[in-house]
Motif scaffolding. Sequence first.
Motif, PDB file in Angstrom:
ATOM      1  N   GLU A  33       0.824  -1.223   0.000  1.00  0.00           N
ATOM      2  CA  GLU A  33       0.000   0.000   0.000  1.00  0.00           C
ATOM      3  C   GLU A  33       0.852   1.264   0.000  1.00  0.00           C
ATOM      4  N   ARG A  34       1.971   1.193   0.672  1.00  0.00           N
ATOM      5  CA  ARG A  34       2.869   2.365   0.705  1.00  0.00           C
ATOM      6  C   ARG A  34       3.777   2.408  -0.520  1.00  0.00           C
ATOM      7  N   GLU A  35       3.570   1.453  -1.431  1.00  0.00           N
ATOM      8  CA  GLU A  35       4.304   1.379  -2.694  1.00  0.00           C
ATOM      9  C   GLU A  35       5.815   1.251  -2.474  1.00  0.00           C
ATOM     10  N   ARG A  36       6.131   0.521  -1.409  1.00  0.00           N
ATOM     11  CA  ARG A  36       7.538   0.240  -1.140  1.00  0.00           C
ATOM     12  C   ARG A  36       7.907  -1.156  -1.614  1.00  0.00           C
ATOM     13  N   TYR A  37       6.901  -1.947  -1.889  1.00  0.00           N
ATOM     14  CA  TYR A  37       7.155  -3.319  -2.328  1.00  0.00           C
ATOM     15  C   TYR A  37       6.171  -3.685  -3.434  1.00  0.00           C
ATOM     16  N   ASP A  38       6.710  -4.169  -4.546  1.00  0.00           N
ATOM     17  CA  ASP A  38       5.859  -4.657  -5.635  1.00  0.00           C
ATOM     18  C   ASP A  38       5.654  -6.152  -5.458  1.00  0.00           C
ATOM     19  N   PRO A  39       4.401  -6.580  -5.381  1.00  0.00           N
ATOM     20  CA  PRO A  39       4.157  -8.005  -5.127  1.00  0.00           C
ATOM     21  C   PRO A  39       4.543  -8.867  -6.323  1.00  0.00           C
ATOM     22  N   SER A  40       4.709 -10.154  -6.059  1.00  0.00           N
ATOM     23  CA  SER A  40       4.945 -11.101  -7.149  1.00  0.00           C
ATOM     24  C   SER A  40       3.660 -11.190  -7.981  1.00  0.00           C
ATOM     25  N   LEU A  41       3.813 -11.751  -9.163  1.00  0.00           N
ATOM     26  CA  LEU A  41       2.646 -11.919 -10.030  1.00  0.00           C
ATOM     27  C   LEU A  41       1.589 -12.784  -9.338  1.00  0.00           C
ATOM     28  N   GLU A  42       2.067 -13.791  -8.641  1.00  0.00           N
ATOM     29  CA  GLU A  42       1.144 -14.704  -7.953  1.00  0.00           C
ATOM     30  C   GLU A  42       0.320 -13.965  -6.895  1.00  0.00           C
TER      31      GLU A  42
END
Lengths: 66, 138
Positions: A34-43
Amino acid sequence: MRNDLRERRDRADMSQADLAAAVDVTRQTINSIERERYDPSLELAFKLADHFDCRIEDLFFPESAD
Amino acid sequence: MTETALSAKERVASRRHYRRLMFGSIAVAVVLSLSLRFLDYPLIGEAVYWLGIVGFAAAAWLSPVELFDERDNEVERRASQTTLGVIGVVLVVGASASRTLAALDIYTMPAAVWGALYGYVLVFVVFGVAYTWVSRRS
Protein backbone atom coordinates in the motif's frame (compact mmCIF):
# COMPACT_ATOMS: atom_id res chain seq x y z
CA MET A 1 4.39 0.50 -9.12
CA ARG A 2 1.31 2.48 -8.08
CA ASN A 3 -1.73 0.67 -6.76
CA ASP A 4 -5.28 1.06 -5.65
CA LEU A 5 -5.09 -1.43 -2.82
CA ARG A 6 -5.74 0.93 0.09
CA GLU A 7 -8.88 2.37 -1.51
CA ARG A 8 -10.26 -1.05 -2.37
CA ARG A 9 -9.50 -2.37 1.11
CA ASP A 10 -11.20 0.64 2.71
CA ARG A 11 -14.23 0.17 0.47
CA ALA A 12 -14.40 -3.47 1.49
CA ASP A 13 -14.09 -2.37 5.14
CA MET A 14 -11.16 -4.69 5.74
CA SER A 15 -8.16 -4.19 7.94
CA GLN A 16 -4.66 -4.86 6.64
CA ALA A 17 -4.56 -7.92 8.90
CA ASP A 18 -7.83 -9.23 7.41
CA LEU A 19 -6.54 -8.82 3.86
CA ALA A 20 -3.18 -10.31 4.79
CA ALA A 21 -4.90 -13.38 6.22
CA ALA A 22 -7.13 -13.65 3.15
CA VAL A 23 -4.18 -13.85 0.76
CA ASP A 24 -1.84 -15.56 3.24
CA VAL A 25 0.91 -13.00 3.66
CA THR A 26 1.96 -10.93 6.64
CA ARG A 27 0.27 -7.64 7.51
CA GLN A 28 3.61 -5.94 6.93
CA THR A 29 3.54 -7.11 3.32
CA ILE A 30 0.13 -5.54 2.72
CA ASN A 31 1.34 -2.36 4.41
CA SER A 32 4.47 -2.25 2.23
CA ILE A 33 2.44 -2.75 -0.95
CA GLU A 34 0.00 0.00 0.00
CA ARG A 35 2.87 2.36 0.71
CA GLU A 36 4.30 1.38 -2.69
CA ARG A 37 7.54 0.24 -1.14
CA TYR A 38 7.16 -3.32 -2.33
CA ASP A 39 5.86 -4.66 -5.63
CA PRO A 40 4.16 -8.01 -5.13
CA SER A 41 4.94 -11.10 -7.15
CA LEU A 42 2.65 -11.92 -10.03
CA GLU A 43 1.14 -14.70 -7.95
CA LEU A 44 0.28 -12.39 -5.07
CA ALA A 45 -1.01 -9.73 -7.46
CA PHE A 46 -3.35 -12.33 -8.94
CA LYS A 47 -4.49 -13.37 -5.46
CA LEU A 48 -5.23 -9.75 -4.54
CA ALA A 49 -7.07 -9.09 -7.80
CA ASP A 50 -9.02 -12.29 -7.34
CA HIS A 51 -9.92 -11.27 -3.79
CA PHE A 52 -11.29 -7.91 -4.95
CA ASP A 53 -12.88 -9.52 -8.00
CA CYS A 54 -11.05 -7.32 -10.47
CA ARG A 55 -8.21 -7.55 -12.99
CA ILE A 56 -4.59 -7.02 -12.00
CA GLU A 57 -4.43 -3.90 -14.16
CA ASP A 58 -7.36 -2.44 -12.21
CA LEU A 59 -5.35 -2.80 -9.04
CA PHE A 60 -1.79 -2.11 -10.13
CA PHE A 61 -0.53 0.37 -12.68
CA PRO A 62 2.93 1.56 -13.70
CA GLU A 63 4.24 4.97 -12.66
CA SER A 64 3.86 6.16 -16.25
CA ALA A 65 0.09 5.59 -16.26
CA ASP A 66 -0.83 9.08 -15.00
CA MET B 1 2.73 -29.75 7.12
CA THR B 2 -0.72 -29.06 5.77
CA GLU B 3 -2.27 -25.62 5.87
CA THR B 4 -5.71 -26.54 4.66
CA ALA B 5 -7.24 -27.19 8.09
CA LEU B 6 -6.41 -23.73 9.44
CA SER B 7 -8.61 -20.68 9.18
CA ALA B 8 -7.08 -17.36 8.10
CA LYS B 9 -6.91 -16.15 11.71
CA GLU B 10 -5.35 -19.39 12.85
CA ARG B 11 -2.72 -19.13 10.09
CA VAL B 12 -1.75 -15.64 11.24
CA ALA B 13 -1.63 -16.68 14.91
CA SER B 14 0.31 -19.82 14.04
CA ARG B 15 2.87 -17.90 11.98
CA ARG B 16 3.42 -15.46 14.85
CA HIS B 17 3.66 -18.27 17.39
CA TYR B 18 6.19 -20.35 15.47
CA ARG B 19 8.31 -17.36 14.52
CA ARG B 20 8.50 -16.41 18.19
CA LEU B 21 9.43 -19.99 19.04
CA MET B 22 12.19 -19.99 16.41
CA PHE B 23 13.88 -16.77 17.34
CA GLY B 24 13.04 -17.10 21.05
CA SER B 25 14.76 -20.47 21.34
CA ILE B 26 17.93 -19.09 19.78
CA ALA B 27 17.90 -15.92 21.87
CA VAL B 28 17.28 -17.76 25.15
CA ALA B 29 19.89 -20.40 24.31
CA VAL B 30 22.55 -17.82 23.48
CA VAL B 31 21.93 -15.83 26.67
CA LEU B 32 21.88 -18.98 28.83
CA SER B 33 24.93 -20.39 27.08
CA LEU B 34 26.94 -17.21 27.61
CA SER B 35 25.86 -17.08 31.25
CA LEU B 36 26.84 -20.70 31.83
CA ARG B 37 30.20 -20.12 30.17
CA PHE B 38 30.72 -17.09 32.39
CA LEU B 39 29.82 -19.22 35.45
CA ASP B 40 32.43 -21.78 34.37
CA TYR B 41 30.08 -24.44 33.02
CA PRO B 42 31.28 -24.40 29.40
CA LEU B 43 30.07 -27.86 28.43
CA ILE B 44 26.57 -27.36 29.82
CA GLY B 45 26.57 -23.98 28.09
CA GLU B 46 27.44 -25.66 24.80
CA ALA B 47 24.67 -28.22 25.31
CA VAL B 48 22.14 -25.45 25.97
CA TYR B 49 23.36 -23.65 22.86
CA TRP B 50 22.68 -26.74 20.76
CA LEU B 51 19.28 -27.16 22.37
CA GLY B 52 18.52 -23.68 21.09
CA ILE B 53 19.68 -24.60 17.59
CA VAL B 54 17.54 -27.74 17.65
CA GLY B 55 14.57 -25.68 18.93
CA PHE B 56 15.06 -23.20 16.09
CA ALA B 57 15.12 -25.94 13.46
CA ALA B 58 12.24 -27.85 15.07
CA ALA B 59 9.99 -24.76 15.14
CA ALA B 60 10.70 -24.12 11.47
CA TRP B 61 10.13 -27.78 10.58
CA LEU B 62 6.99 -28.31 12.65
CA SER B 63 5.25 -25.08 11.74
CA PRO B 64 1.96 -25.83 9.97
CA VAL B 65 2.24 -22.58 7.98
CA GLU B 66 4.84 -20.82 5.85
CA LEU B 67 6.78 -18.68 8.31
CA PHE B 68 8.16 -16.24 5.77
CA ASP B 69 6.27 -14.71 2.90
CA GLU B 70 7.58 -13.25 -0.35
CA ARG B 71 8.32 -9.83 1.14
CA ASP B 72 10.37 -11.45 3.90
CA ASN B 73 12.35 -13.24 1.20
CA GLU B 74 12.81 -10.01 -0.75
CA VAL B 75 14.00 -8.17 2.37
CA GLU B 76 16.43 -11.02 3.03
CA ARG B 77 17.69 -10.87 -0.58
CA ARG B 78 18.31 -7.12 -0.39
CA ALA B 79 19.98 -7.42 3.02
CA SER B 80 22.23 -10.19 1.66
CA GLN B 81 23.23 -7.98 -1.28
CA THR B 82 24.03 -5.11 1.07
CA THR B 83 26.04 -7.42 3.32
CA LEU B 84 28.04 -8.77 0.37
CA GLY B 85 28.62 -5.23 -0.85
CA VAL B 86 29.98 -4.11 2.52
CA ILE B 87 32.16 -7.23 2.83
CA GLY B 88 33.40 -6.70 -0.73
CA VAL B 89 34.48 -3.13 -0.04
CA VAL B 90 36.18 -4.11 3.22
CA LEU B 91 37.96 -6.97 1.44
CA VAL B 92 39.16 -4.94 -1.54
CA VAL B 93 40.28 -1.92 0.48
CA GLY B 94 41.58 -3.93 3.46
CA ALA B 95 43.63 -6.39 1.40
CA SER B 96 45.11 -3.65 -0.77
CA ALA B 97 45.96 -1.47 2.23
CA SER B 98 47.54 -4.43 4.03
CA ARG B 99 49.73 -5.29 1.03
CA THR B 100 50.70 -1.68 0.38
CA LEU B 101 51.58 -0.89 3.99
CA ALA B 102 53.63 -4.07 4.24
CA ALA B 103 55.46 -3.34 0.94
CA LEU B 104 56.33 0.16 2.16
CA ASP B 105 57.52 -1.23 5.50
CA ILE B 106 55.11 1.04 7.30
CA TYR B 107 52.95 -1.50 9.05
CA THR B 108 52.45 -5.23 8.94
CA MET B 109 48.90 -6.33 9.60
CA PRO B 110 48.49 -8.90 12.38
CA ALA B 111 47.79 -12.47 11.27
CA ALA B 112 44.28 -12.14 12.76
CA VAL B 113 43.43 -9.40 10.24
CA TRP B 114 44.62 -11.55 7.36
CA GLY B 115 42.59 -14.41 8.83
CA ALA B 116 39.49 -12.23 8.75
CA LEU B 117 40.22 -11.17 5.16
CA TYR B 118 40.66 -14.79 4.06
CA GLY B 119 37.37 -15.52 5.84
CA TYR B 120 35.75 -12.84 3.67
CA VAL B 121 37.29 -14.45 0.57
CA LEU B 122 35.72 -17.72 1.67
CA VAL B 123 32.32 -16.00 1.92
CA PHE B 124 32.60 -15.00 -1.75
CA VAL B 125 33.72 -18.48 -2.75
CA VAL B 126 30.68 -19.98 -1.00
CA PHE B 127 28.47 -17.34 -2.65
CA GLY B 128 29.90 -18.19 -6.07
CA VAL B 129 29.23 -21.90 -5.57
CA ALA B 130 25.71 -21.22 -4.26
CA TYR B 131 25.01 -18.82 -7.13
CA THR B 132 26.13 -21.36 -9.71
CA TRP B 133 24.07 -24.10 -8.12
CA VAL B 134 20.93 -21.97 -7.84
CA SER B 135 21.26 -20.49 -11.35
CA ARG B 136 21.57 -23.97 -12.87
CA ARG B 137 18.38 -25.03 -11.12
CA SER B 138 16.46 -21.92 -12.21
